[in-house]
Design a protein around this motif. Structure first.
Motif, PDB file in Angstrom:
ATOM      1  N   MET A 176      41.335  -5.070-128.397  1.00 14.38           N
ATOM      2  CA  MET A 176      40.183  -5.012-129.300  1.00 14.38           C
ATOM      3  C   MET A 176      39.653  -6.412-129.588  1.00 14.38           C
ATOM      4  O   MET A 176      38.442  -6.629-129.682  1.00 14.38           O
ATOM      5  N   VAL A 177      40.563  -7.381-129.721  1.00 13.61           N
ATOM      6  CA  VAL A 177      40.147  -8.760-129.980  1.00 13.61           C
ATOM      7  C   VAL A 177      39.513  -9.374-128.739  1.00 13.61           C
ATOM      8  O   VAL A 177      38.493 -10.069-128.815  1.00 13.61           O
ATOM      9  N   TYR A 178      40.114  -9.104-127.564  1.00 13.27           N
ATOM     10  CA  TYR A 178      39.594  -9.610-126.293  1.00 13.27           C
ATOM     11  C   TYR A 178      39.322  -8.430-125.363  1.00 13.27           C
ATOM     12  O   TYR A 178      40.154  -8.077-124.526  1.00 13.27           O
ATOM     13  N   GLU A 204      35.443 -15.097-117.973  1.00 13.00           N
ATOM     14  CA  GLU A 204      36.883 -15.033-118.194  1.00 13.00           C
ATOM     15  C   GLU A 204      37.451 -16.397-118.549  1.00 13.00           C
ATOM     16  O   GLU A 204      38.414 -16.520-119.309  1.00 13.00           O
ATOM     17  N   SER A 205      36.850 -17.455-118.011  1.00 15.33           N
ATOM     18  CA  SER A 205      37.366 -18.798-118.243  1.00 15.33           C
ATOM     19  C   SER A 205      37.232 -19.235-119.697  1.00 15.33           C
ATOM     20  O   SER A 205      37.926 -20.154-120.141  1.00 15.33           O
ATOM     21  N   SER A 206      36.349 -18.593-120.456  1.00 15.61           N
ATOM     22  CA  SER A 206      36.152 -18.972-121.848  1.00 15.61           C
ATOM     23  C   SER A 206      37.153 -18.312-122.780  1.00 15.61           C
ATOM     24  O   SER A 206      37.125 -18.538-123.980  1.00 15.61           O
ATOM     25  N   ARG A 207      38.030 -17.490-122.242  1.00  9.09           N
ATOM     26  CA  ARG A 207      38.998 -16.754-123.047  1.00  9.09           C
ATOM     27  C   ARG A 207      40.391 -17.340-122.844  1.00  9.09           C
ATOM     28  O   ARG A 207      40.691 -17.905-121.800  1.00  9.09           O
ATOM     29  N   PRO A 208      41.288 -17.228-123.835  1.00  9.90           N
ATOM     30  CA  PRO A 208      42.653 -17.759-123.689  1.00  9.90           C
ATOM     31  C   PRO A 208      43.422 -17.002-122.613  1.00  9.90           C
ATOM     32  O   PRO A 208      43.062 -15.886-122.228  1.00  9.90           O
TER      33      PRO A 208
END
Length: 610
Positions: A455-457, A506-510
């Protein structure tokens, strides 16, 4: 919005009246047999075919009826391989789980957990299943009622109350016989509705051949996808493995399903009911996928969702029914009845399953000396309470707003850890109660953790585009608009994750977001495997059971056969080792040692007929 005609309402009312009359008939017929066994298991006298149909329609709720075609409409047809997973799980359940339950003559599936791991693990399993059933039944009534209300104007309150009252009535009056035979009628109606919708839709676009051509033309031709990436929403592997695990958990641990095949006369009949039910589920799933393909062909150049004609993709089935049959009085009412038939079958089965849990897991402990007549009366009263609670929960769902997606996800992972505990008991004689309890807790924690993380990502998905270039009213300057799904899921069984815009990189996410992107179809499997692994580790750290100390009736025939051949091989090896000895006394002593070793393990060598 297209409204139902008076004839449509009459057809729908007749459908509800017939369902209620089945309960009255079986209530009158069984009035001289007011026993708990008759009420919950029909005296274990049911035939495999009606039980198999009841299993199928109990599992495939109205949410799946509306949601699966929408899933295909949005994401493409690779999901059709779910039918393979259904067939695969049927062999596992019928040969590994069913013989154990049937030979124990249990009524509640959690009686097995008590025999294997004790009352504390049983209590946790019952609590999880009760929560699952209540949430599921409320959503099963609310979901289709909301979809039909938005498209047809059918009163939301009236549909929730009418469906809830009718299924509570015939379940309370007639018991499991009324549930099974009503499921048979509702299953036939469900199939008829699907066939009519598919055939009519295909005719509108020029036949099935043209239907597939349109889908292929617009890039919806991925019927097989053998990529191994577990974050892809649907691949051939994920659908087969995920559905086999998900439905295997339903068939082997959910009271709704187990109670059905336990009502059969013989073990062979119970296995046949599982075969019939699984094959019918696979067949209906294929029809639902085909309905989704036809939906896209019908709306290929004017997507109703993008154009604002429906609020959610799960309303498309209701929308197309009225769009095609708006000038055919009664047909819309018949097809709407087919949608609600799936709700009735699932909710009535859930109420009946809840009464079984109350009887075996609560009354059996609190009031063991209660007479059979009084017990049956208490169970009927409990059925009324459960039906009322389901109706109230459906109304509660209507005001939950953003919490509803979370409810779907939590429901989706409630059965996974329980399935893992049953696998520990059935397949691993070394597992003990401490391992089962800790494994259950860890499995549930991991499932909830992944759900919250998703839900967060939200997963980033690349879906085929939907078009509005041939709509009468264009709501945008673009002619091709990539679809961005709403936050609400479209199906409890099949669609339980959020989507996000394709331009999010995708690269902007942990890095942990990659783990949260795991396909929703693996959630149940992840929770089950976690439960099994943690359960085994804890069992071996806290003095594992000796296989010879476990009642062989509690172990799967698979495990008994494996242990049997293992001890035979050990016996042969020992024979070869002692064959050349010259000392008779030593040889006899060796034989006696072998006999003692076989005697120690004879519980696993001797298995009941299965």
């Amino acid at each position: 919005m297209a409204y139902l005609s008076l004839v449509d309402y009459i057809v729908f009312a007749l459908f509800l009246l017939f369902s209620a009359s089945v309960g009255i008939y079986h209530g009158i017929r069984s009035r001289t047999r007011q026993s708990t066994s008759e009420y919950l298991l029909a005296g274990r006298s049911m035939q495999p075919l009606p039980v198999g149909i009841s299993i199928a329609v109990s599992l495939l709720s109205a949410v799946a009826y509306l949601g699966t075609p929408a899933e295909i409409y949005i994401h493409g047809p690779v999901f059709w391989t779910c039918s393979v997973g259904s067939i695969f799980q049927m062999f596992i359940v019928s040969t590994a789980f069913c013989p154990v339950y049937y030979n124990l003559k249990i009524t509640s599936v959690f009686e097995y957990i008590d025999m294997r791991f004790g009352k504390y693990v049983r209590f946790c399993g019952v609590a999880s299943n009760l929560l699952f059933l209540f949430l599921y039944m409320g959503i099963v009534i609310y979901g289709p009622s909301l979809a039909l209300n938005a498209v047809t104007g059918l009163s939301l309150k009236a549909s929730i109350i009418s469906v809830g009252v009718v299924c509570t009535f015939y379940t309370t009056i007639g018991g499991i016989r009324a549930v099974v035979w009503t499921d048979l009628f509702q299953g036939l109606l469900l199939l008829a509705g699907l066939f009519i919708t598919i055939i009519s839709c295909a005719i509108q676009v020029g036949g099935l051949g043209e239907t597939f051509k349109i889908n292929i033309r617009d890039g919806r031709d991925t019927f097989l996808d053998f990529r191994l990436n577990p974050t892809i929403r649907h691949t051939t592997w994920s659908v087969i493995i995920g559905i086999a695990s998900l439905q295997g958990g339903y068939f082997s641990t959910n009271q709704i399903i187990v109670q059905r095949y336990m009502a059969c006369q013989t073990l062979t009949g119970a296995k046949l009911a599982i075969y019939f039910g699984s094959i019918l589920i696979a067949f209906i799933q294929i029809l639902l996928v085909l309905a989704g393909i036809c939906l896209y062909a019908y709306f290929a150049r004017c997507d109703p969702y993008t154009a604002g004609k429906v609020q959610n993709p799960d309303q498309l089935m209701a929308y197309i029914i009225l769009d095609i049959f708006q000038n055919t009085p009664g047909m819309g009412g018949l097809l709407i009845s087919a949608v609600f038939s799936a709700s009735l079958s699932t909710v009535s089965s859930g109420i009946n399953a809840l009464t079984a849990l109350v009887n075996q897991d609560i009354l059996g402990t609190v009031c063991p000396g209660l007479s059979d007549f009084k017990r049956s009366m208490v169970l009927k009263f409990a059925a009324i309470l459960f039906g009322t609670a389901t109706i109230l929960l459906a109304f509660l769902a209507s005001i939950m707003g953003g919490l509803l997606p979370m409810t779907f996800k939590l429901v989706g992972i409630l059965n996974g850890p329980v399935f893992g505990v049953f696998c520990l008991g059935i397949f691993f004689p070394w597992a003990n109660s401490k391992g089962a309890m800790i494994g259950l807790i860890f499995g549930a924690a991991v499932g909830i953790w992944v759900n919250i993380g998703s839900m967060v990502y939200p997963p980033i998905l690349d879906d085929p585009p939907l078009f509005v270039d041939q709509c009468e009213t264009i709501l945008t300057n673009q002619t091709s608009i990539p679809f961005v799904a709403p936050l609400e899921p479209t199906s409890f069984v099949y669609v339980t994750e959020h989507l996000t815009r394709s331009d999010v990189m995708e690269s902007s996410r942990p890095g942990i977001a990659k783990f949260y992107s795991l396909s929703y179809i693996y959630y149940s499997l992840l929770a089950s495997v976690t439960t099994i692994m943690i359960g085994l580790i804890c069992s071996f750290l806290t003095h594992p059971n000796s296989p010879s100390d476990v009642d062989p009736k509690l172990i799967s025939p698979w495990t008994r056969n494996i242990c049997k051949w293992r001890h035979i091989l050990l016996w042969v090896r020992e024979r070869k080792h002692t064959k050349g000895t010259r000392h008779t006394d030593d040889h006899l002593g060796g034989d006696n040692g072998e006999t003692m070793q076989l005697h120690v393990n004879e519980k696993l060598l001797v298995s009941p007929s299965v």
